[in-house]
Motif scaffolding. Sequence first.
Motif, PDB file in Angstrom:
ATOM      1  N   GLY A  65      94.287  28.187  46.901  1.00 33.82           N
ATOM      2  CA  GLY A  65      95.273  27.136  46.643  1.00 33.82           C
ATOM      3  C   GLY A  65      95.862  26.572  47.918  1.00 33.82           C
ATOM      4  N   ALA A  66      96.094  27.434  48.901  1.00 41.53           N
ATOM      5  CA  ALA A  66      96.610  26.962  50.190  1.00 41.53           C
ATOM      6  C   ALA A  66      95.581  26.081  50.897  1.00 41.53           C
ATOM      7  CB  ALA A  66      96.990  28.148  51.065  1.00 41.53           C
ATOM      8  N   THR A  68      93.232  24.332  49.430  1.00 44.47           N
ATOM      9  CA  THR A  68      93.168  23.084  48.671  1.00 44.47           C
ATOM     10  C   THR A  68      94.390  22.221  48.944  1.00 44.47           C
ATOM     11  OG1 THR A  68      91.910  24.218  46.953  1.00 44.47           O
ATOM     12  CG2 THR A  68      92.896  22.119  46.358  1.00 44.47           C
ATOM     13  N   GLY A  69      95.556  22.843  49.016  1.00 41.31           N
ATOM     14  CA  GLY A  69      96.771  22.099  49.330  1.00 41.31           C
ATOM     15  C   GLY A  69      96.724  21.455  50.696  1.00 41.31           C
ATOM     16  N   LEU A  70      96.184  22.166  51.668  1.00 38.99           N
ATOM     17  CA  LEU A  70      96.018  21.606  53.002  1.00 38.99           C
ATOM     18  C   LEU A  70      95.050  20.436  52.965  1.00 38.99           C
ATOM     19  CD1 LEU A  70      96.506  21.766  56.087  1.00 38.99           C
ATOM     20  CD2 LEU A  70      94.585  23.349  56.195  1.00 38.99           C
ATOM     21  N   TRP A  71      93.954  20.599  52.229  1.00 39.92           N
ATOM     22  CA  TRP A  71      92.946  19.542  52.165  1.00 39.92           C
ATOM     23  C   TRP A  71      93.470  18.311  51.430  1.00 39.92           C
ATOM     24  CZ3 TRP A  71      90.291  17.011  48.273  1.00 39.92           C
ATOM     25  CH2 TRP A  71      89.221  16.238  48.705  1.00 39.92           C
ATOM     26  N   LEU A  72      94.405  18.481  50.506  1.00 35.96           N
ATOM     27  CA  LEU A  72      94.928  17.350  49.738  1.00 35.96           C
ATOM     28  C   LEU A  72      95.817  16.419  50.560  1.00 35.96           C
ATOM     29  CD1 LEU A  72      95.683  18.948  46.274  1.00 35.96           C
ATOM     30  CD2 LEU A  72      93.913  17.281  46.835  1.00 35.96           C
ATOM     31  N   LEU A  73      96.256  16.854  51.716  1.00 39.34           N
ATOM     32  CA  LEU A  73      97.033  15.965  52.579  1.00 39.34           C
ATOM     33  C   LEU A  73      96.160  14.772  52.977  1.00 39.34           C
ATOM     34  CD1 LEU A  73      98.740  18.614  54.873  1.00 39.34           C
ATOM     35  CD2 LEU A  73      99.791  17.314  53.018  1.00 39.34           C
ATOM     36  N   ARG A  77      92.235  14.799  54.356  1.00 39.76           N
ATOM     37  CA  ARG A  77      91.143  14.275  53.524  1.00 39.76           C
ATOM     38  C   ARG A  77      90.378  13.178  54.237  1.00 39.76           C
ATOM     39  NH1 ARG A  77      94.456  13.509  48.633  1.00 39.76           N
ATOM     40  NH2 ARG A  77      94.458  11.390  49.400  1.00 39.76           N
ATOM     41  N   VAL A  85      86.301  22.119  51.306  1.00 40.44           N
ATOM     42  CA  VAL A  85      87.223  22.751  50.370  1.00 40.44           C
ATOM     43  C   VAL A  85      86.503  23.350  49.159  1.00 40.44           C
ATOM     44  CG1 VAL A  85      87.791  20.723  48.974  1.00 40.44           C
ATOM     45  CG2 VAL A  85      89.512  22.467  49.369  1.00 40.44           C
ATOM     46  N   VAL A  89      87.635  26.549  46.586  1.00 38.90           N
ATOM     47  CA  VAL A  89      87.901  26.277  45.172  1.00 38.90           C
ATOM     48  C   VAL A  89      87.017  27.155  44.295  1.00 38.90           C
ATOM     49  CG1 VAL A  89      87.733  24.517  43.365  1.00 38.90           C
ATOM     50  CG2 VAL A  89      88.756  23.944  45.567  1.00 38.90           C
TER      51      VAL A  89
END
Length: 103
Positions: A65-66, A68-73, A77, A85, A89
């Motif tokens: 989750g961390a 993925t959260g970093l990648w969602l910035l 991205r 990522v 996942v």
Amino acid sequence: MTRPSHPDNDRGGLRLVLAVPLTLLTLIAAYFCWTALTIRPSGSWDDDAYAGIVLSCVLTIGAAGAATGLWLLPSVRRVMGWGWVVPAVMLGVVAGVRWSLGG
């Protein structure tokens, strides 16, 4: 006379910097996913083994989750593709399945 720098010229350096935390989080998720998959309870009475499986699954999902959260910035991205990522996942999904089936 020098030409003005294009804003996308630093993508290689930025990708290298961002690859470090994404890779570390994915490796952490992989380690705890491996432990969740390899812990075998001795019997239905082995509460410590079941607790270890749940803890490993929670830590795997947290690390995934961390990542993925970093990648969602948006800035991340823009530089890092899906391939960075997806492993994290998938590890999170495997840990969730392990937790639901045997934790």
